[in-house]
Motif scaffolding. Sequence first.
Motif, PDB file in Angstrom:
ATOM      1  N   ARG A  50       0.723  -1.158  -0.026  1.00 56.81           N
ATOM      2  CA  ARG A  50       0.009  -0.107   0.036  1.00 56.81           C
ATOM      3  C   ARG A  50       0.925   1.340   0.057  1.00 56.81           C
ATOM      4  NH1 ARG A  50      -4.702  -1.103  -1.869  1.00 56.81           N
ATOM      5  NH2 ARG A  50      -5.729  -2.880  -0.963  1.00 56.81           N
ATOM      6  N   LEU A  51       0.463   2.468  -0.482  1.00 59.92           N
ATOM      7  CA  LEU A  51       1.157   3.453  -0.462  1.00 59.92           C
ATOM      8  C   LEU A  51       1.995   3.946   0.806  1.00 59.92           C
ATOM      9  CD1 LEU A  51       2.481   5.613  -2.280  1.00 59.92           C
ATOM     10  CD2 LEU A  51       0.219   7.085  -1.877  1.00 59.92           C
ATOM     11  N   GLY A  52       1.217   3.782   2.041  1.00 59.47           N
ATOM     12  CA  GLY A  52       1.705   4.074   3.246  1.00 59.47           C
ATOM     13  C   GLY A  52       2.728   3.069   3.450  1.00 59.47           C
ATOM     14  N   ASP A  53       3.131   1.986   2.956  1.00 64.06           N
ATOM     15  CA  ASP A  53       4.186   0.875   3.017  1.00 64.06           C
ATOM     16  C   ASP A  53       5.266   1.645   2.312  1.00 64.06           C
ATOM     17  OD1 ASP A  53       2.489  -0.902   4.518  1.00 64.06           O
ATOM     18  OD2 ASP A  53       1.995  -1.959   2.717  1.00 64.06           O
ATOM     19  N   LEU A  54       5.141   1.968   1.305  1.00 61.42           N
ATOM     20  CA  LEU A  54       6.068   2.859   0.343  1.00 61.42           C
ATOM     21  C   LEU A  54       6.710   4.000   1.215  1.00 61.42           C
ATOM     22  CD1 LEU A  54       7.443   2.272  -2.143  1.00 61.42           C
ATOM     23  CD2 LEU A  54       5.799   3.538  -3.317  1.00 61.42           C
ATOM     24  N   LEU A  55       5.777   4.704   1.592  1.00 62.01           N
ATOM     25  CA  LEU A  55       6.138   5.982   2.355  1.00 62.01           C
ATOM     26  C   LEU A  55       6.967   5.790   3.216  1.00 62.01           C
ATOM     27  CD1 LEU A  55       2.639   7.857   1.944  1.00 62.01           C
ATOM     28  CD2 LEU A  55       4.860   8.503   0.517  1.00 62.01           C
ATOM     29  N   ASP A  56       6.705   4.765   4.142  1.00 59.76           N
ATOM     30  CA  ASP A  56       7.349   4.369   5.413  1.00 59.76           C
ATOM     31  C   ASP A  56       8.935   3.786   5.017  1.00 59.76           C
ATOM     32  OD1 ASP A  56       5.305   4.749   7.436  1.00 59.76           O
ATOM     33  OD2 ASP A  56       4.944   2.776   7.305  1.00 59.76           O
ATOM     34  N   ASP A  66      -6.891   7.590   3.151  1.00 59.43           N
ATOM     35  CA  ASP A  66      -6.824   7.222   1.613  1.00 59.43           C
ATOM     36  C   ASP A  66      -5.456   7.044   0.908  1.00 59.43           C
ATOM     37  OD1 ASP A  66      -6.933   9.957   1.887  1.00 59.43           O
ATOM     38  OD2 ASP A  66      -7.741  10.631  -0.050  1.00 59.43           O
ATOM     39  N   VAL A  67      -4.660   7.950   1.615  1.00 55.30           N
ATOM     40  CA  VAL A  67      -3.284   8.014   1.032  1.00 55.30           C
ATOM     41  C   VAL A  67      -2.574   6.571   1.416  1.00 55.30           C
ATOM     42  CG1 VAL A  67      -0.978   8.994   0.951  1.00 55.30           C
ATOM     43  CG2 VAL A  67      -3.255  10.485   0.663  1.00 55.30           C
ATOM     44  N   ASN A  68      -2.687   6.373   2.621  1.00 56.32           N
ATOM     45  CA  ASN A  68      -1.958   5.169   3.262  1.00 56.32           C
ATOM     46  C   ASN A  68      -2.467   3.966   2.697  1.00 56.32           C
ATOM     47  OD1 ASN A  68      -0.039   6.608   4.917  1.00 56.32           O
ATOM     48  ND2 ASN A  68      -1.520   6.943   6.450  1.00 56.32           N
ATOM     49  N   ASP A  69      -3.767   3.729   2.238  1.00 54.35           N
ATOM     50  CA  ASP A  69      -4.403   2.638   1.987  1.00 54.35           C
ATOM     51  C   ASP A  69      -4.463   2.508   0.460  1.00 54.35           C
ATOM     52  OD1 ASP A  69      -5.072   1.919   4.387  1.00 54.35           O
ATOM     53  OD2 ASP A  69      -7.148   2.807   4.449  1.00 54.35           O
ATOM     54  N   ALA A  70      -3.938   3.350  -0.189  1.00 55.39           N
ATOM     55  CA  ALA A  70      -3.871   3.409  -1.644  1.00 55.39           C
ATOM     56  C   ALA A  70      -3.010   2.539  -2.443  1.00 55.39           C
ATOM     57  CB  ALA A  70      -3.520   4.803  -2.344  1.00 55.39           C
ATOM     58  N   PRO A  71      -3.413   1.441  -3.251  1.00 58.47           N
ATOM     59  CA  PRO A  71      -2.840   0.472  -3.740  1.00 58.47           C
ATOM     60  C   PRO A  71      -1.486   1.065  -4.727  1.00 58.47           C
ATOM     61  CG  PRO A  71      -4.759   0.746  -5.040  1.00 58.47           C
ATOM     62  CD  PRO A  71      -4.863   1.735  -4.005  1.00 58.47           C
ATOM     63  N   VAL A  72      -0.654   0.246  -4.667  1.00 64.81           N
ATOM     64  CA  VAL A  72       0.724   0.345  -5.196  1.00 64.81           C
ATOM     65  C   VAL A  72       0.769  -0.873  -6.218  1.00 64.81           C
ATOM     66  CG1 VAL A  72       3.210   0.353  -5.399  1.00 64.81           C
ATOM     67  CG2 VAL A  72       2.186   1.374  -3.383  1.00 64.81           C
ATOM     68  N   LEU A  73       0.976  -0.373  -7.380  1.00 63.74           N
ATOM     69  CA  LEU A  73       0.674  -1.466  -8.675  1.00 63.74           C
ATOM     70  C   LEU A  73       2.180  -2.059  -9.151  1.00 63.74           C
ATOM     71  CD1 LEU A  73      -2.061   0.173 -10.838  1.00 63.74           C
ATOM     72  CD2 LEU A  73      -2.192  -1.245  -8.892  1.00 63.74           C
ATOM     73  N   ILE A  74       1.913  -3.198  -9.699  1.00 62.11           N
ATOM     74  CA  ILE A  74       3.419  -3.756 -10.337  1.00 62.11           C
ATOM     75  C   ILE A  74       3.473  -3.101 -11.782  1.00 62.11           C
ATOM     76  CG2 ILE A  74       4.460  -5.740 -11.095  1.00 62.11           C
ATOM     77  CD1 ILE A  74       2.851  -7.314  -8.827  1.00 62.11           C
ATOM     78  N   GLY A  75       4.269  -2.146 -11.954  1.00 57.48           N
ATOM     79  CA  GLY A  75       4.414  -1.479 -13.167  1.00 57.48           C
ATOM     80  C   GLY A  75       4.823  -2.414 -14.234  1.00 57.48           C
ATOM     81  N   GLY A  76       5.630  -3.728 -13.942  1.00 54.73           N
ATOM     82  CA  GLY A  76       6.446  -4.464 -14.915  1.00 54.73           C
ATOM     83  C   GLY A  76       7.417  -5.093 -14.108  1.00 54.73           C
TER      84      GLY A  76
END
Length: 188
Positions: A50-56, A66-76
Motif C-alpha cells: 500500500r502507499l503507506g508502506d512505500l512512504l514508510d 486514503d493515501v496510506n491505503d492507496a494500492p501500489v501497482l506492479i508496473g512491470g
Amino acid sequence: MHETSGLANQLLIAMPALRDSNFARSVTFVCQHGEDGAMGLQINRLSEYRLGDLLDQMSMRSDLTDVNDAPVLIGGPVQPERGFVLHSPHGEWESSFRISERISVTTSRDILAAIAEGNGPRQSLVTLGYSGWSAGQIEQELRENAWLTAPASEQILFETPLDRRWQAAAAILGVSDLVQLAGYVGNA
C-alpha cells in the motif's frame, strides 16, 4: 527521457493467448515508444504494498487514510525497486515527463511528499517497476498478435477498478469479451 512517438499514450491489452506470467491479462500504458524501444507501466496488477508502506520505506508519512491505503501497482518486471507516479494533471515536479496533454509520469520524491500531504495531483497511480521492450520488439509482438492497442483513457487509468481494466480497455475497441478472441492472425 526521450520524446514520445508511435504507441505512446496508448494502452497495450494482452491477448488471452499471451502466457508470459509478467503480462497475462495485463493492461500497460505506454509512456514512451521510439526507435530505441518502448517503456510502459502496467495499470492492473496489484502489488503486495500500500502507499503507506512505500512512504514508510522512504521515511515519509501521511496522516491521510486514503493515501496510506492507496494500492501500489506492479508496473512491470524491470527495476521493481524503482517507483513511478502516473498522474493527471501535470505539475512542477523535479523529474517529470509529459506523455500527453493531460498525462505525465514522475519519478521524483517530491510528488510522493505532496501526495502524502494531500497536495498531489488530482488523479494518480503509483507503480513499482516498469515494462520495457527493446528496439522493434513491441512491433514484433504486435505482428504476433500478442497485444491489442487502444487509445489511453483517463477513466480506465484512474477510476476503473483494477480487476475490470483488462475488459474495459478492450471495450474501447468494441470487444465485449476478450476471452472469446482467437489467438491467431489471419488474412482475408
